[in-house]
Write a protein that holds these residues in place. Structure first.
Motif, PDB file in Angstrom:
ATOM      1  N   ARG A 276     -12.928  18.098  13.005  1.00  0.00           N
ATOM      2  CA  ARG A 276     -13.615  16.609  11.469  1.00  0.00           C
ATOM      3  C   ARG A 276     -14.106  17.915  10.776  1.00  0.00           C
TER       4      ARG A 276
ATOM      5  N   SER B  78     -10.177  14.723   6.299  1.00  0.00           N
ATOM      6  CA  SER B  78     -10.456  13.403   7.390  1.00  0.00           C
ATOM      7  C   SER B  78      -9.667  13.135   8.827  1.00  0.00           C
ATOM      8  N   TRP B  79     -10.286  11.873   9.043  1.00  0.00           N
ATOM      9  CA  TRP B  79      -9.614  11.747  10.282  1.00  0.00           C
ATOM     10  C   TRP B  79      -8.530  11.454  11.046  1.00  0.00           C
TER      11      TRP B  79
ATOM     12  N   ALA C  30      -7.613  15.524  10.770  1.00  0.00           N
ATOM     13  CA  ALA C  30      -8.838  16.006  12.478  1.00  0.00           C
ATOM     14  C   ALA C  30      -7.406  15.973  13.402  1.00  0.00           C
TER      15      ALA C  30
END
Length: 324
Positions: free
Chosen positions: A253, A259-260, A263
């Motif tokens: 990330r 973004s989460w 990632a």
């Protein structure tokens, strides 16, 4: 979709699951009784090691993970897991406010623990780490295979020394490079050590020259990467609640400005690629003059089954749950 607003991707696993949930080792019950007695001795009235073992269903998991090893092999499996989870519980305790050990102090603890592993008697002043390594060392030495013992000892020290690196990274709140993390993660997780133990779990006679062949070594590294990255995906939501978390998803990330959701998807892609590359390299072994037969074939097959079983386990164990 979970409470954090992202969806965990399906983990690619080309390895077979055949016996994990239906056929535990026949010696599991007896091994569990012996383990309970050892845990009581190690805890000395506390519950540190017991809580760590309970969080991973230790005896039941190990018995289902390796249903075909000998009773001695199962004892070594259990002890190797207890070393990892017991050590992890201990180091979390000493990392608590007011108990933090300096890198020098931590290395001194490991120096002494390795002496005990090598055969020195424990003393009342020794830490839990030394007391964990005493029965582990006894089991390792019981094989009377000096070359194997040396390899396991080297892998064990690599695991312990990597903890000093990890504590330093966490305390500085600095993300290492992706390449550094990938290289160190195999040791911080004890995966290198665990893979080194497989010939002993299975009582396989594999020449050191074969285990150290660069292609075979690469296969072992790829197995370790797969294990560690899958672990990171399953545990990262829980690690988001920790201070100074260190995880592949976090690194991807930050390094790629993702973004989460992006990632975790990138981590899953790495898992799939590593498994695909592993299978391709394994298939080429005969063309490289390495017959995929006998003990080597058994070793790789058992390690692949372990990979699949670990995925099943990580989806069930309280250790990976974000529920308090």
């Amino acid at each position: 979709m979970n409470g954090s607003g992202f969806t965990l991707p399906e983990i690619y696993c080309p390895f077979p699951v055949s016996t994990f949930n239906d056929r535990p080792h026949p010696a599991t019950a007896e091994a569990a009784r012996e383990l309970d007695a050892l845990i009581d001795e190690l805890d000395g009235g506390a519950s540190l090691v017991r809580d760590a073992a309970a969080g991973v269903f230790l005896a039941d998991f190990a018995g289902r993970l390796h249903p075909d090893v000998s009773s001695q092999g199962l004892a070594l499996v259990l002890m190797s897991h207890l070393v990892f989870y017991g050590h992890e519980a201990w180091i979390e305790q000493v990392d608590a406010p007011g108990h933090h050990l300096s890198p020098l102090e931590l290395n001194t603890v490991y120096d002494r623990a390795l002496e005990v592993f090598d055969g020195a008697a424990t003393a009342p002043s020794d830490t839990l780490v030394a007391h964990l390594l005493e029965p582990f060392g006894n089991l390792v030495q019981a094989s009377k295979k000096p070359e194997s013992c040396v390899r396991i000892r080297i892998a064990l020290e690599g695991y312990l020394r990597a903890q000093v690196w990890e504590r330093d990274v966490r305390s500085r709140r600095e993300m290492p490079s992706l390449a550094t993390y990938q290289a160190m993660r195999r040791n911080t997780s004890s995966t290198v050590l665990y893979l080194e133990l497989f010939p002993r779990f299975l009582d396989l006679d594999i020449p050191a020259t074969l285990l150290d062949h660069p292609v075979v070594r690469q296969l072992q590294d790829m197995q370790a990467n797969y294990t560690c990255w899958v672990n990171d995906i399953f545990s990262f939501e829980k690690e988001m609640q920790e201070d100074g978390a260190l995880n592949l998803v976090f690194l991807l990330r930050e390094a790629r400005n993702l973004s989460w959701q992006q990632a975790v998807a990138a981590a899953a892609e790495m898992v799939e690629q590593e498994a695909t590359d592993y299978l391709a390299l394994k298939a080429r072994l005969p063309r490289l003059g390495i017959p995929l037969t006998g003990a080597l074939a058994e070793l790789l097959d058992q390690q692949e089954r372990w990979q699949a079983h670990c995925i099943t386990y990580q989806q069930q164990a309280p250790r990976f749950s974000v529920t308090p």
